[in-house]
Design an enzyme around this catalytic site. Structure first.
Site, mmCIF file in Angstrom:
data_model
loop_
_atom_site.group_PDB
_atom_site.id
_atom_site.type_symbol
_atom_site.label_atom_id
_atom_site.label_comp_id
_atom_site.label_asym_id
_atom_site.label_seq_id
_atom_site.Cartn_x
_atom_site.Cartn_y
_atom_site.Cartn_z
ATOM 1 N N HIS B 197 -4.588 -6.010 -2.193
ATOM 2 C CA HIS B 197 -4.016 -5.013 -3.090
ATOM 3 C C HIS B 197 -2.819 -5.653 -3.796
ATOM 4 C CE1 HIS B 197 -1.810 -1.289 -4.115
ATOM 5 N NE2 HIS B 197 -2.898 -0.618 -3.853
ATOM 6 N N ASP B 274 -1.998 -5.497 6.248
ATOM 7 C CA ASP B 274 -1.985 -4.315 5.399
ATOM 8 C C ASP B 274 -3.011 -3.346 5.977
ATOM 9 O OD1 ASP B 274 -2.847 -3.686 1.875
ATOM 10 O OD2 ASP B 274 -2.318 -2.350 3.513
ATOM 11 N N GLN B 277 -5.799 1.103 4.787
ATOM 12 C CA GLN B 277 -7.133 1.699 4.811
ATOM 13 C C GLN B 277 -7.713 1.729 6.221
ATOM 14 O OE1 GLN B 277 -8.480 3.143 2.269
ATOM 15 N NE2 GLN B 277 -7.076 2.460 0.675
ATOM 16 N N LYS B 300 -1.954 8.357 2.879
ATOM 17 C CA LYS B 300 -3.367 8.063 3.059
ATOM 18 C C LYS B 300 -3.880 8.545 4.401
ATOM 19 C CE LYS B 300 -4.029 4.477 -0.285
ATOM 20 N NZ LYS B 300 -3.297 3.375 -0.824
ATOM 21 N N CYS B 443 -6.101 -1.369 -8.178
ATOM 22 C CA CYS B 443 -5.007 -2.257 -7.773
ATOM 23 C C CYS B 443 -5.530 -3.555 -7.164
ATOM 24 C CB CYS B 443 -4.074 -1.572 -6.785
ATOM 25 S SG CYS B 443 -3.145 -0.248 -7.553
#
Lengths: 385, 488
Positions: B197, B274, B277, B300, B443
């Site tokens: 991202h 990261d 998700q 999220k 992104c």
């Protein structure tokens, strides 16, 4: 760049209404049928001001808002080409058909020469790529013409709409166009200024480029961008500049005189009724072709070809008498409501039915029939055998 | 196909039309539920209490498995059960029932979170850590309790290892400016993948520009997944940090972060994960991964916007200089210098998003009550269903690896349709069908360039989506494709 490209032929435009998808999925048509079939038979005679009798189950509030938005736009200040486009969109009420219309416009737009696909011509804020180019009309230095392209079909349609609607108008008129006109098309288009609003940015870029050309008096746009920026006010608002730009009568009448050659003719009636409403007190008598008896001719044609079980034709031209495209035509006979029930519509989608009717009325469309709102049903749909 | 499946029995609104027009009327029960409060009669509370399991996210859930055969016999899916808890889902857009499939961009919030926000602002809003009066200590307690919840949620060894930030992007910037600028020098290498991202790439570009370090990118395999072998090969004793996603927001793929961490540590390099998700969709254990830094965003994971967090090993955080300066992060302030607080306060300058952080705590409570394992299992099914149905649509190309029996995808698909711009697809899906997906580069411009495209469409699911919604999406997509195709 051939000038023919900027002038889609009226017949082709009408044909454009036809070149549409048959929705394959029963999923969609279930919904449409279940919603559309009932209320219309009773409602359409009252012809609501919002001009959208076929709009199914939309909640009342947005319609009222839209009405207010529509009423807020002074049609008289829009270029003729744009008014015609608006009128055409308003005569098509099914949202899907409006999108098809948009796609058709896009399809008519010729590809932009790759050498113009540069940052200078790029519209910011589109998720797709959009380029716009402005150049002086070769035959009329006071008028601006545009070209545009995009890799997204819907954006290309919007760009084409702007190109067709704005080309041939003088820069000051272009710069005066309020973005709110897009509400009249009935497309859901946000006007929130943001870096992501492609439509708004397209319009503003075209207005800016038109003014740049105007500032140079028709010279090479590329060398004069500096003066264009001087004209554009520091807050980037193009609209506010216009008040400083003198709009001379000479300029207008020059455009008047040349209009017939350079304005893109979207429906053939424009070739017939040429009225420049930018100069309001200059209404020239326009030959309209509305020679009386149109209703009878329409009925006769439809009776002969479609053998309808029901045929109702209502001349509602008086409701449109005030608006721009009609002023100057005499005796109405420009706008009708048609309700027709025929076996010929069986197995045809809504848009195919409309196309069938338009095909039969080609001659009328070319001689002053401005807009036709059609309710086309099969006998079984209205409970007949 | 899906059209003739029975409606799940949570809906009490059966009618003849359900049998005759199953697909259309499957939307009606929800439409009618607009008029009744979804929480009335405890319908919202009931499904949760029925499946309340231990709050530990790694415990295997004892709730019934949700095989698709069970669904066909009419028992409700997890999606059906939790939907009443999410008020925003029960609305119409453009005259169609909303089908929200943009969860990778942001998730929706359950009543529990909304309630905690209004309760905070209505009854105990007060600045934290400073006051000694009743409201202020109540707020401080709730705020710090949220920190404890987050720490437990990711299995940090202590709450001090959780730093609250504005979002994951700010958390990555924190690591880059604070840890990066003081530990990286000219010639050092930072390893990233082309599928990262922008928020994971750009801060490290700043670091590279300021320090003279070099960015190295891991490319994609032919299966359209980052090349792990290449990554292993790139790690050398020049490597200072490896920055990778856990789950890709575009490809739907999962990376073996624990292995990557192992290789990084072997050369003395750190790893930043990261997890934006992954944390919302599965149990994430920072001990198992042995992550040095891990970031995620509240919005999220069913929490409010405006808050995210950085997990960092306490040994690392203790050695890091401040990122933003101001109140809260200081110990003593003099004219020319100040001394700083210990982590995590050292990295939390100024008044934080107090209510929102407490809301994140409520979101974690909610997710834990449902059970992360249960969420993950259900989403695995949804992911397969989405992938299979989408793949079967002609002219559709899905990016990322195909799922195998051992390796599954996240419940998202980035895709393109031949000859049709994704923006056109997304526009019509929204306007003509009420289906919300995303189009653009998500992104991930580097990724799109590698895939040879400028943009793609993306549908991403969460545990309150259902297979029926996937069906609606697929039919809407087919309709949209045929609309454009016949025109073209």
């Amino acid at each position: 760049m051939s000038s023919a490209a900027a002038r889609p032929f009226p017949g082709e435009l009408i044909r454009g209404l036809r070149s549409v998808a048959e929705p394959r999925s029963s999923f969609v048509s279930f919904r449409r049928l279940s919603v559309v079939s009932f209320p219309l038979a009773f409602q359409w005679f009252s012809w609501p001001k919002s001009r959208s009798p076929l709009r199914p189950v939309r909640s009342q509030q947005p319609q009222q808002q839209q009405q207010q938005q529509e009423e807020a736009v002074d049609l008289a200040i829009l270029p003729q080409g744009l008014r015609e486009i608006i009128s055409l969109f308003q005569s098509v009420s099914d949202p899907k058909a409006k999108y098809q219309q948009l796609l058709h416009y896009g399809g008519r737009l010729p590809p932009l020469d790759p050498r113009y696909k540069t940052d200078e011509h790029r519209v910011r804020g589109c998720v797709s790529q959009v380029w716009v180019r402005a150049f002086p009309d070769p035959g009329d230095p006071a008028a601006v013409r545009f070209e545009a392209d995009s890799d997204s079909a819907l954006t290309k349609g919007l760009a084409a709409l702007l190109v067709l609607g704005l080309s041939g108008a003088p820069a000051p008129a272009i710069a005066r166009i309020p973005p709110e006109f897009v509400h009249l098309l009935g497309l859901r288009q946000s006007l929130t200024p943001s870096r992501n609003n492609g439509f708004l940015n397209m319009l503003k870029l075209m207005q800016l480029k038109a003014l740049q050309l105007y500032a140079q008096g028709g010279g090479d746009p590329a060398t004069n961008s500096a003066s264009g920026e001087e004209i554009a006010s520091s807050d980037g608002s193009v609209g506010s500049v216009i008040t400083e730009v003198p709009v001379g009568r000479e300029a207008n009448s020059g455009v008047n005189g040349n209009r017939v050659d350079h304005r893109p003719a979207l429906t053939s009636i424009q070739e017939v009724s040429e009225v420049n409403l930018d100069a309001v007190d200059d209404i020239s008598p326009a030959p309209t072709g509305g020679s009386g008896g149109r209703a009878a001719r329409i009925r006769e044609r439809l009776q002969r070809e479609l053998l309808p079980l029901e045929l109702e034709l209502e001349d509602i031209s008086y409701q449109h008498a005030g608006h721009a495209g009609v002023r100057g035509s005499s005796d109405g006979e420009t706008h009708y409501n048609l309700r027709i029930v025929s076996k010929e519509f069986e197995g045809k989608t809504l848009v195919k039915r409309h196309r069938l009717v338009y095909d039969l009325l080609q001659e009328e469309l070319q001689t002053g029939l401005h807009a036709l709102s059609i309710v086309a049903k099969t006998p079984s749909e209205v409970g007949m055998k | 196909m899906g059209f003739v499946r029975n409606i799940p029995s949570t809906s009490t609104h059966h009618s003849l039309s359900d049998l005759v027009f199953p697909l259309v009327s499957q939307r009606l029960p929800h439409r009618r539920s607009l008029n009744t409060s979804p929480r009335a009669g405890g319908e919202g509370a009931q499904p949760l209490s029925a499946f309340a399991s231990s709050t530990s996210s790694s415990t295997a859930s004892s709730s019934p498995s949700l095989s698709s055969s069970q669904e066909r016999t009419g028992s409700p899916s997890l999606g059906d059960l939790v939907r009443p808890d999410f008020p925003i889902l029960h609305q119409d857009v453009n005259d169609f029932k909303l089908v929200y499939l943009d969860n990778a961009a942001t998730s929706q919030k359950p009543f529990a979170v909304l309630k905690s926000l209004s309760e905070y602002y209505e009854t105990y809003n007060s600045n934290v850590h400073r006051g000694i009066h009743y409201l202020s200590s109540k707020a401080t307690d709730a705020y710090e309790q949220a920190r404890v919840k987050v720490a437990a949620f990711v299995n940090a060894s202590e709450p001090r290892e959780i730093v609250f930030t504005r979002n994951a992007t700010e958390a990555i910037n924190l690591v880059a400016y604070s840890w990066g600028l003081s530990n990286i020098k000219s010639g050092d290498e930072i390893i990233l993948s082309v599928a990262e991202h922008h928020s994971a790439i750009v801060p490290w570009q700043f670091v590279a520009q300021k320090t003279g370090a070099v960015l190295k990118f891991v490319e994609l395999t032919t299966e359209e997944v980052p090349d792990i072998k290449q990554l292993k090969g790139l790690i050398s004793n020049k490597t200072k940090i490896v920055v990778v996603h856990h789950v890709s927001n575009a490809l739907g793929s999962l990376l073996p972060v624990d292995e990557i961490a192992h290789w990084a540590h072997a050369v003395g390099a750190k790893i930043l994960v990261d997890a934006c998700q992954s944390v919302p969709h599965m149990a994430v254990d920072v001990q198992e991964l042995d992550a040095d830094f891990l970031v995620a965003s509240s919005h999220k994971m069913c929490g409010p916007t405006g808050v995210g967090f950085l997990y960092g090993k306490i040994s690392l955080l203790s050695a890091m200089p401040p990122f933003l300066g101001g109140g809260e992060m200081i110990a003593d302030v003099f004219e020319d210098y100040s001394t700083y607080a210990e982590p995590p306060s050292r990295f939390e300058a100024g008044t934080p998003a107090i209510g929102e952080t407490i809301g994140l705590g409520a979101a974690i409570d909610y997710l834990s009550t449902v059970g992360m394992q249960r969420i993950h299992d259900y989403e695995k099914e949804l992911a397969s269903y989405l992938y299979d149905r989408l793949k079967a649509v002609p002219k559709v190309h899905i990016y990322g690896p195909a799922p195998t029996s051992t390796v599954h995808r996240a419940p998202l698909c980035s895709f393109n349709v031949e000859n049709i711009h994704p923006t056109d697809i997304a526009t019509l899906l929204d306007e003509q069908h009420g289906v919300a997906i995303r189009s653009g580069h998500h992104c991930a411009q580097l990724l799109h360039r590698r895939l040879g495209i400028s943009s793609s469409a993306r549908a991403s699911l969460h545990f309150y989506n259902t297979k029926e919604e996937v069906d609606v999406f697929i039919e809407a997509l087919k309709d949209t494709i045929s609309f454009f195709s016949s025109y073209l």
